[in-house]
Design a protein around this motif. Sequence first.
Motif, PDB file in Angstrom:
ATOM      1  N   LEU A  65      -9.431  -3.133  -3.804  1.00  0.00           N
ATOM      2  CA  LEU A  65      -9.884  -2.052  -2.933  1.00  0.00           C
ATOM      3  C   LEU A  65      -9.363  -0.687  -3.387  1.00  0.00           C
ATOM      4  CD1 LEU A  65      -9.443  -3.737   0.558  1.00  0.00           C
ATOM      5  CD2 LEU A  65     -11.598  -3.129  -0.534  1.00  0.00           C
ATOM      6  N   LEU A  66      -8.231  -0.686  -4.043  1.00  0.00           N
ATOM      7  CA  LEU A  66      -7.620   0.553  -4.494  1.00  0.00           C
ATOM      8  C   LEU A  66      -7.960   0.850  -5.953  1.00  0.00           C
ATOM      9  CD1 LEU A  66      -4.084   0.109  -2.925  1.00  0.00           C
ATOM     10  CD2 LEU A  66      -5.897   1.606  -2.122  1.00  0.00           C
ATOM     11  N   LEU A  79       1.522  -3.402 -12.665  1.00  0.00           N
ATOM     12  CA  LEU A  79       2.059  -3.017 -11.365  1.00  0.00           C
ATOM     13  C   LEU A  79       2.637  -4.237 -10.653  1.00  0.00           C
ATOM     14  CD1 LEU A  79      -0.777  -0.676 -10.157  1.00  0.00           C
ATOM     15  CD2 LEU A  79       1.495  -0.016 -10.908  1.00  0.00           C
ATOM     16  N   GLU A  80       3.771  -4.033 -10.047  1.00  0.00           N
ATOM     17  CA  GLU A  80       4.371  -5.093  -9.251  1.00  0.00           C
ATOM     18  C   GLU A  80       3.735  -5.100  -7.866  1.00  0.00           C
ATOM     19  OE1 GLU A  80       8.550  -4.411  -9.110  1.00  0.00           O
ATOM     20  OE2 GLU A  80       8.819  -4.754 -11.257  1.00  0.00           O
ATOM     21  N   LYS A  81       3.976  -6.184  -7.142  1.00  0.00           N
ATOM     22  CA  LYS A  81       3.418  -6.298  -5.791  1.00  0.00           C
ATOM     23  C   LYS A  81       3.916  -5.156  -4.911  1.00  0.00           C
ATOM     24  CE  LYS A  81       3.173 -11.277  -6.207  1.00  0.00           C
ATOM     25  NZ  LYS A  81       3.723 -12.558  -5.762  1.00  0.00           N
ATOM     26  N   ALA A  82       5.169  -4.788  -5.064  1.00  0.00           N
ATOM     27  CA  ALA A  82       5.721  -3.689  -4.269  1.00  0.00           C
ATOM     28  C   ALA A  82       4.989  -2.387  -4.584  1.00  0.00           C
ATOM     29  CB  ALA A  82       7.217  -3.537  -4.546  1.00  0.00           C
ATOM     30  N   ASP A  83       4.630  -2.160  -5.859  1.00  0.00           N
ATOM     31  CA  ASP A  83       3.884  -0.950  -6.232  1.00  0.00           C
ATOM     32  C   ASP A  83       2.528  -0.917  -5.530  1.00  0.00           C
ATOM     33  OD1 ASP A  83       5.925  -0.208  -7.999  1.00  0.00           O
ATOM     34  OD2 ASP A  83       5.018  -1.339  -9.649  1.00  0.00           O
ATOM     35  N   VAL A  89       0.015   1.993   1.224  1.00  0.00           N
ATOM     36  CA  VAL A  89       0.559   2.790   2.320  1.00  0.00           C
ATOM     37  C   VAL A  89       0.209   4.268   2.116  1.00  0.00           C
ATOM     38  CG1 VAL A  89       2.716   3.604   3.376  1.00  0.00           C
ATOM     39  CG2 VAL A  89       2.400   1.177   2.906  1.00  0.00           C
ATOM     40  N   CYS A  90       0.355   4.766   0.880  1.00  0.00           N
ATOM     41  CA  CYS A  90       0.027   6.175   0.592  1.00  0.00           C
ATOM     42  C   CYS A  90      -1.446   6.470   0.856  1.00  0.00           C
ATOM     43  CB  CYS A  90       0.369   6.506  -0.855  1.00  0.00           C
ATOM     44  SG  CYS A  90       2.134   6.578  -1.182  1.00  0.00           S
ATOM     45  N   VAL A  91      -2.321   5.586   0.398  1.00  0.00           N
ATOM     46  CA  VAL A  91      -3.762   5.797   0.592  1.00  0.00           C
ATOM     47  C   VAL A  91      -4.108   5.760   2.079  1.00  0.00           C
ATOM     48  CG1 VAL A  91      -6.034   4.763   0.209  1.00  0.00           C
ATOM     49  CG2 VAL A  91      -4.432   4.978  -1.692  1.00  0.00           C
ATOM     50  N   LEU A  92      -3.540   4.816   2.809  1.00  0.00           N
ATOM     51  CA  LEU A  92      -3.825   4.717   4.241  1.00  0.00           C
ATOM     52  C   LEU A  92      -3.323   5.947   4.991  1.00  0.00           C
ATOM     53  CD1 LEU A  92      -3.154   0.941   4.938  1.00  0.00           C
ATOM     54  CD2 LEU A  92      -5.349   2.127   4.905  1.00  0.00           C
ATOM     55  N   ARG A  93      -2.146   6.457   4.614  1.00  0.00           N
ATOM     56  CA  ARG A  93      -1.631   7.673   5.261  1.00  0.00           C
ATOM     57  C   ARG A  93      -2.535   8.864   4.985  1.00  0.00           C
ATOM     58  NH1 ARG A  93       4.651   6.638   4.271  1.00  0.00           N
ATOM     59  NH2 ARG A  93       5.079   5.593   6.221  1.00  0.00           N
ATOM     60  N   ARG A  94      -2.991   8.970   3.736  1.00  0.00           N
ATOM     61  CA  ARG A  94      -3.880  10.084   3.380  1.00  0.00           C
ATOM     62  C   ARG A  94      -5.185   9.991   4.167  1.00  0.00           C
ATOM     63  NH1 ARG A  94      -4.268   9.953  -2.421  1.00  0.00           N
ATOM     64  NH2 ARG A  94      -5.701   8.288  -2.017  1.00  0.00           N
ATOM     65  N   LEU A  95      -5.742   8.781   4.282  1.00  0.00           N
ATOM     66  CA  LEU A  95      -6.983   8.589   5.050  1.00  0.00           C
ATOM     67  C   LEU A  95      -6.764   8.915   6.526  1.00  0.00           C
ATOM     68  CD1 LEU A  95      -8.372   5.291   3.474  1.00  0.00           C
ATOM     69  CD2 LEU A  95      -9.329   7.588   3.254  1.00  0.00           C
TER      70      LEU A  95
END
Length: 124
Positions: A65-66, A79-83, A89-95
């Motif tokens: 999705l990202l 990328l690790e799972k944490a990344d 989280v960043c994308v959801l906050r921006r949205l």
Amino acid sequence: MKPAEIRFSLQRPLQHRHPDMAPTITTAMTNSQEHLTLTHKLRKPQVEKLRRERINSSIEQLKSLLGPEFLKQEPDSKLEKADILEMTVCVLRRLQQQNQAVHKVQTSNIKEKSPVNSAPWRPW
């Protein structure tokens, strides 16, 4: 208990039935707590494996999705799972911020057009 005893105890019937007699409780039934503990120990790894599979599947779905966000990253870096979770989280906050901004514009437009905000007409 040895593995052979465990298999044997699991295969034994819990009650002995004879046509002329009422059912009686056997030793397998008195050891039901032991049986439940054994069942829990046998199922726990399977349940944990399913839980990890669900987590990994959800992280892969987030990753897909990202997609555009991942293109901004270095293409060779893994990328690790944490990344992936942090990027989500960043994308959801921006949205969420964009959604709040749009909502504020819409509500301010409605207030400007609404006659309720103007002084009420009074003939006296």
